[in-house]
Design an enzyme around this catalytic site. Sequence first.
Site, mmCIF file in Angstrom:
data_model
loop_
_atom_site.group_PDB
_atom_site.id
_atom_site.type_symbol
_atom_site.label_atom_id
_atom_site.label_comp_id
_atom_site.label_asym_id
_atom_site.label_seq_id
_atom_site.Cartn_x
_atom_site.Cartn_y
_atom_site.Cartn_z
ATOM 1 N N HIS A 127 10.919 34.489 30.097
ATOM 2 C CA HIS A 127 11.855 33.551 29.477
ATOM 3 C C HIS A 127 11.093 32.480 28.695
ATOM 4 O O HIS A 127 11.457 32.145 27.558
ATOM 5 C CB HIS A 127 12.708 32.914 30.572
ATOM 6 C CG HIS A 127 13.582 31.790 30.112
ATOM 7 N ND1 HIS A 127 14.911 31.959 29.803
ATOM 8 C CD2 HIS A 127 13.317 30.479 29.913
ATOM 9 C CE1 HIS A 127 15.430 30.798 29.432
ATOM 10 N NE2 HIS A 127 14.476 29.890 29.498
ATOM 11 N N GLU A 128 10.035 31.936 29.288
ATOM 12 C CA GLU A 128 9.276 30.871 28.620
ATOM 13 C C GLU A 128 8.525 31.404 27.399
ATOM 14 O O GLU A 128 8.457 30.741 26.366
ATOM 15 C CB GLU A 128 8.307 30.219 29.613
ATOM 16 C CG GLU A 128 8.981 29.534 30.790
ATOM 17 C CD GLU A 128 9.993 28.478 30.356
ATOM 18 O OE1 GLU A 128 9.752 27.790 29.346
ATOM 19 O OE2 GLU A 128 11.030 28.343 31.034
ATOM 20 N N HIS A 131 10.796 31.575 24.412
ATOM 21 C CA HIS A 131 10.983 30.320 23.682
ATOM 22 C C HIS A 131 9.958 30.198 22.555
ATOM 23 O O HIS A 131 10.273 29.739 21.448
ATOM 24 C CB HIS A 131 10.845 29.126 24.622
ATOM 25 C CG HIS A 131 12.073 28.809 25.427
ATOM 26 N ND1 HIS A 131 13.314 28.615 24.858
ATOM 27 C CD2 HIS A 131 12.247 28.623 26.765
ATOM 28 C CE1 HIS A 131 14.199 28.332 25.802
ATOM 29 N NE2 HIS A 131 13.579 28.341 26.966
ATOM 30 N N GLU A 188 18.494 28.574 25.415
ATOM 31 C CA GLU A 188 18.351 29.115 26.760
ATOM 32 C C GLU A 188 18.919 30.532 26.852
ATOM 33 O O GLU A 188 18.307 31.423 27.443
ATOM 34 C CB GLU A 188 19.056 28.202 27.766
ATOM 35 C CG GLU A 188 18.332 26.900 28.032
ATOM 36 C CD GLU A 188 16.981 27.108 28.675
ATOM 37 O OE1 GLU A 188 16.882 27.938 29.600
ATOM 38 O OE2 GLU A 188 16.007 26.471 28.252
#
Length: 262
Positions: A127-128, A131, A188
Site C-alpha cells: 500500500h505504501e 502511494h 487511500e
Amino acid sequence: MRFFLLAILPLLLVGCDQTPTGRDQLALVPESMMADFGRQTFVQMQQQLPVGTGESARRKVQCVAEHLISRIPARFPGATMPTTWEVVLFADSTPNAFALPGGKIGVNEGLLKVAQSDDQLAAVVGHEIAHVLAKHGNERLTQELGIKTVLFIVGLFSEGDADTENIRQALGVGAYLGIALPFSRSHEQEADAMGLELMASAGFDPLQSIQLWRNMAAAGGAQPMEFLSTHPNHDSRIKALEERMGNTLPLYHQASPVNCER
C-alpha cells in the site's frame, strides 16, 4: 496575469498525467525534486529515530519489500519508480509504515505486532509503495501549496521557498517524524487497489489484507465517523478489499508463494 498563464501552460500540460489505475492527475513538481524531498526527509528520520536492532525482524521486512519491489515493472509497467530502494526498520512502537519518493521505505517495529504474517506486512508495505508509484505526494504537494507556489519551488519565479512542513505532510510524514499522516480518501483507495494487486502478484495472499485491517480495528479501538476522516473506516476498507478479491486472487494463484520467515 497573461504572462502567468503563458508561463504555467507548458508545466500544466506536462503535469497532467494519469496514475497507474488510469485516474487523471495534476502533479507539477519534477520527480527529481520529489526524490530529493523524500531522501532529505528520510535522512532526518534516521537522525531522530532509533533503528531497530532485531535481526530477524529486519530480514523479514527487507524480504517482504524486495519481493514487492521485484514485481513493480511487470504489474505497473508505466509507473516511474526509483532505481534503488532503501528499507529501514525503526524502533518505534507505533504501528506505521511509509514509503517516500527516492526509494525510501520505513517500517516501525510496532507494525509487526499488528501485521502478524508476511502476507499482512506485505499488504501494508505494498500500500505504501503504491502511494509512491501513483505520485500521491507530488499531487498533494501541488494541491496544498498551490500552482503558483509550486512554480516558485521549481524555479519559474524568483521568490518563494518550499515550506518544509508542507512538504513533509505532502509526503505523508508528520511534524513528529515517524508518524504517518493520512492521504485523501481517493489516494487511500487507489493505494489499496494497487497494493492489493502488487502483493498478490508477488506471491502474498491478498485475503490476509482483510485480516490485517481487522487486526488494525482491534488495536485501534473506536474511530471517528468516516465523514470526519480522510481515511476510510475499517469496515469500509474491508468491504472494498473483499469486492476486489475476484480480480486479485487469480494473480496470487499464478504466483509462487513467498516465505520470509526463514
